[in-house]
Design an enzyme around this catalytic site. Structure first.
Site, PDB file in Angstrom:
ATOM      1  N   THR A  71       0.833  -1.208   0.000  1.00 50.85           N
ATOM      2  CA  THR A  71       0.000   0.000   0.000  1.00 50.85           C
ATOM      3  C   THR A  71       0.865   1.255   0.000  1.00 50.85           C
ATOM      4  O   THR A  71       0.610   2.208  -0.740  1.00 50.85           O
ATOM      5  CB  THR A  71      -0.935   0.002   1.241  1.00 50.85           C
ATOM      6  OG1 THR A  71      -1.750  -1.175   1.183  1.00 50.85           O
ATOM      7  CG2 THR A  71      -1.808   1.235   1.293  1.00 50.85           C
ATOM      8  N   ASN A 146      -6.137  -8.914  -7.996  1.00 55.02           N
ATOM      9  CA  ASN A 146      -6.186  -9.684  -6.746  1.00 55.02           C
ATOM     10  C   ASN A 146      -7.504 -10.415  -6.531  1.00 55.02           C
ATOM     11  O   ASN A 146      -7.579 -11.332  -5.727  1.00 55.02           O
ATOM     12  CB  ASN A 146      -5.905  -8.770  -5.543  1.00 55.02           C
ATOM     13  CG  ASN A 146      -6.757  -7.537  -5.540  1.00 55.02           C
ATOM     14  OD1 ASN A 146      -6.706  -6.723  -6.476  1.00 55.02           O
ATOM     15  ND2 ASN A 146      -7.581  -7.393  -4.530  1.00 55.02           N
ATOM     16  N   GLN A 176       0.401  -8.949  -6.564  1.00 59.92           N
ATOM     17  CA  GLN A 176      -0.064 -10.342  -6.727  1.00 59.92           C
ATOM     18  C   GLN A 176       0.745 -11.106  -7.777  1.00 59.92           C
ATOM     19  O   GLN A 176       0.496 -12.290  -7.998  1.00 59.92           O
ATOM     20  CB  GLN A 176      -1.556 -10.371  -7.109  1.00 59.92           C
ATOM     21  CG  GLN A 176      -2.487  -9.894  -6.018  1.00 59.92           C
ATOM     22  CD  GLN A 176      -2.586 -10.848  -4.828  1.00 59.92           C
ATOM     23  OE1 GLN A 176      -2.165 -12.001  -4.864  1.00 59.92           O
ATOM     24  NE2 GLN A 176      -3.141 -10.348  -3.731  1.00 59.92           N
ATOM     25  N   HIS A 197       4.267 -10.254   2.072  1.00 54.51           N
ATOM     26  CA  HIS A 197       3.433 -11.274   2.718  1.00 54.51           C
ATOM     27  C   HIS A 197       2.585 -12.104   1.758  1.00 54.51           C
ATOM     28  O   HIS A 197       1.870 -13.013   2.185  1.00 54.51           O
ATOM     29  CB  HIS A 197       2.575 -10.652   3.834  1.00 54.51           C
ATOM     30  CG  HIS A 197       1.448  -9.778   3.392  1.00 54.51           C
ATOM     31  ND1 HIS A 197       0.146 -10.207   3.413  1.00 54.51           N
ATOM     32  CD2 HIS A 197       1.408  -8.512   2.956  1.00 54.51           C
ATOM     33  CE1 HIS A 197      -0.639  -9.213   3.002  1.00 54.51           C
ATOM     34  NE2 HIS A 197       0.106  -8.173   2.721  1.00 54.51           N
ATOM     35  N   CYS A 318      -8.874  -6.516   1.836  1.00 53.05           N
ATOM     36  CA  CYS A 318      -8.800  -5.113   2.237  1.00 53.05           C
ATOM     37  C   CYS A 318     -10.103  -4.379   2.020  1.00 53.05           C
ATOM     38  O   CYS A 318     -10.332  -3.334   2.587  1.00 53.05           O
ATOM     39  CB  CYS A 318      -7.690  -4.402   1.473  1.00 53.05           C
ATOM     40  SG  CYS A 318      -6.149  -5.263   1.637  1.00 53.05           S
TER      41      CYS A 318
HETATM   42  N1  PLP Z   1      -2.153  -4.348  -4.246  1.00 50.34           N
HETATM   43  C1  PLP Z   1      -2.712  -5.554  -4.430  1.00 50.34           C
HETATM   44  C2  PLP Z   1      -3.042  -6.018  -5.812  1.00 50.34           C
HETATM   45  C3  PLP Z   1      -2.978  -6.383  -3.325  1.00 50.34           C
HETATM   46  O1  PLP Z   1      -3.551  -7.582  -3.511  1.00 50.34           O
HETATM   47  C4  PLP Z   1      -2.664  -5.906  -2.033  1.00 50.34           C
HETATM   48  C5  PLP Z   1      -2.995  -6.709  -0.843  1.00 50.34           C
HETATM   49  O2  PLP Z   1      -3.956  -7.435  -0.810  1.00 50.34           O
HETATM   50  C6  PLP Z   1      -2.068  -4.637  -1.914  1.00 50.34           C
HETATM   51  C7  PLP Z   1      -1.831  -3.885  -3.031  1.00 50.34           C
HETATM   52  C8  PLP Z   1      -1.699  -4.077  -0.577  1.00 50.34           C
HETATM   53  O3  PLP Z   1      -0.520  -4.698  -0.089  1.00 50.34           O
HETATM   54  P1  PLP Z   1      -0.187  -4.618   1.484  1.00 50.34           P
HETATM   55  O4  PLP Z   1      -1.129  -5.557   2.166  1.00 50.34           O
HETATM   56  O5  PLP Z   1       1.243  -5.059   1.576  1.00 50.34           O
HETATM   57  O6  PLP Z   1      -0.358  -3.210   1.885  1.00 50.34           O
END
Ligand code: PLP
Length: 377
Positions: A71, A146, A176, A197, A318
């Site tokens: 993010t 995602n 992803q 992660h 999220c």
């Molecule tokens: N972008 C995509 C496509 C994601 O799937 C995710 C997490 O699910 C993120 C960004 C955000 O990553 P983070 O959880 O490391 O902030």
């Protein structure tokens, strides 16, 4: 317990975890310290940056900046470069990009333009290109979706965007894709976001890959870490664990891809077609299979499956905080609300076994039929 929500997060690699733990307990110093131990840590961070970068990009043309998560990498790209004229993205983006674009719109500093999706979840490239003009400063197109696993050919898209306006800064959210999709960045990509992660690393570690010649304004200001591009004492434990888990993941990237393609087909072929329809397409990332249980609520099914020992998702983890009931990505693909209501996202990791897939087929079919009977009785 069968865990099939790996697109939300993966179990950390235990080998990488133990190795990083041993390292961090020994090398606990501040990497910015002037004494020898600080220098050792600086060179360890440099090693990690290089090891993580060279898996997807040429080290002569790109460099790696550690961030606290995907993010942050996405936000840094948007707010550093979408500063004038207009900025273009797609209707399929994760909230780390789509909410940042909404914020740009609220601030009124740049005009925001959203390119529509095709039914398969990929961006409609011709429509995206029609939104790019000589006032476009920034374009962001996610690599792998995602929710559906759809793959955008970002190298080809970036090339066409730059042919239309060479001054555009092209970013892609690769969260992803990194470590799952065999791939190398083309020179037309300026920025690429990554998160640990999703591939056996820890939550709270990410990276922003940048073209070397691009000046990246700092997003966090302070002690000048990451060559002044991202201040804050580095998360040495998380970074080393990411480096070790990426080594493991990339070593088997093609093997895992082929095996999970088989499991993905196996799962789909076993599901009851009187209930489930497939949303993910055949040419998507095999780690993700999105289906809809027509006429049933995905969220209720998710809880029933959890009670029977199978953990799956309903879309983006999220967006579970979002107020809307339906996935905006699924609706953007042109599916109706009934289909969007029944969505279940099954996502695999390299640890997923064939037995787990076979058990999941049986449990998903039994549970969906049980819910259907309950609703009609
Ligand atoms: N972008 C995509 C496509 C994601 O799937 C995710 C997490 O699910 C993120 C960004 C955000 O990553 P983070 O959880 O490391 O902030």
């Amino acid at each position: 317990m069968i865990y099939l929500d790996n697109a939300a997060t993966t179990k950390p690699s235990e080998t990488a975890f133990r190795k990083a733990e041993e390292f961090a307990l020994r090398q606990f110093y501040n990497p910015s310290a002037l004494y020898q131990a600080g220098h050792v840590l600086q060179s360890e961070l440099k090693k990690a940056r290089s090891a993580l970068l060279c898996k997807v990009a040429d080290e002569n043309s790109f460099e790696w900046v550690f961030t606290s998560c995907g993010t942050e990498a996405d936000n840094q790209a948007v707010f550093s470069f979408a500063k004038r004229g207009n900025a273009v993205t797609t209707a399929g983006e994760h909230s780390a990009i789509s909410a940042a674009f909404s914020e740009l719109k609220n601030r009124g500093t740049v005009e925001t333009r959203i390119a529509p999706l095709q039914k398969d979840g990929r961006v409609d490239v011709e429509k995206l290109l029609s939104l790019v003009d000589d006032k476009t400063s920034f374009v962001s197109v996610m690599h792998v979706n995602n929710e559906l696993g759809s793959i955008n050919d970002i190298n080809a898209i970036a090339k066409r965007v730059k042919a239309k306006n060479p001054r555009v800064i092209f970013h892609s959210d690769g969260v992803q894709a990194y470590g799952k999709l065999p791939f190398r960045l083309a020179k037309e990509i300026d920025l690429y976001s990554v998160s640990a992660h999703k591939i056996g690393g820890l939550k709270g570690v990410g990276g922003l890959i940048k073209r070397k010649s691009l000046v990246l304004p700092p997003y966090l200001i302070g002690g000048g870490q990451e060559s002044g591009r991202r201040s804050g004492t580095e998360n040495v434990f998380g970074i080393k664990q990411f480096e070790y888990s990426a080594e493991e993941k990339f070593e088997r990237i093609k093997e895992d891809y082929a095996r999970l393609k088989e499991y993905n087909s196996l799962l789909w072929s076993g599901l009851d077609k009187d209930i489930f329809v497939r949303l993910s397409t055949d040419d998507g990332l095999p780690y993700i299979l999105s289906v809809s249980a027509l006429g049933l609520r995905g969220e209720i099914l998710l809880h029933m499956l959890e009670d029977k020992g199978v953990i799956v998702g309903t879309g983006s983890a999220c967006s579970s905080n979002a107020k809307t009931r339906y996935s905006k990505v699924v609706l953007a693909c042109g599916y109706d609300e009934k289909t969007a209501d029944g969505v279940l996202r099954i996502s695999f990791s390299n640890a997923t076994t064939k037995e787990e897939v076979e058990d999941t087929i049986r449990i998903m079919n039994e549970t969906a039929n049980e819910l259907k009977r309950r609703m009609h009785s």
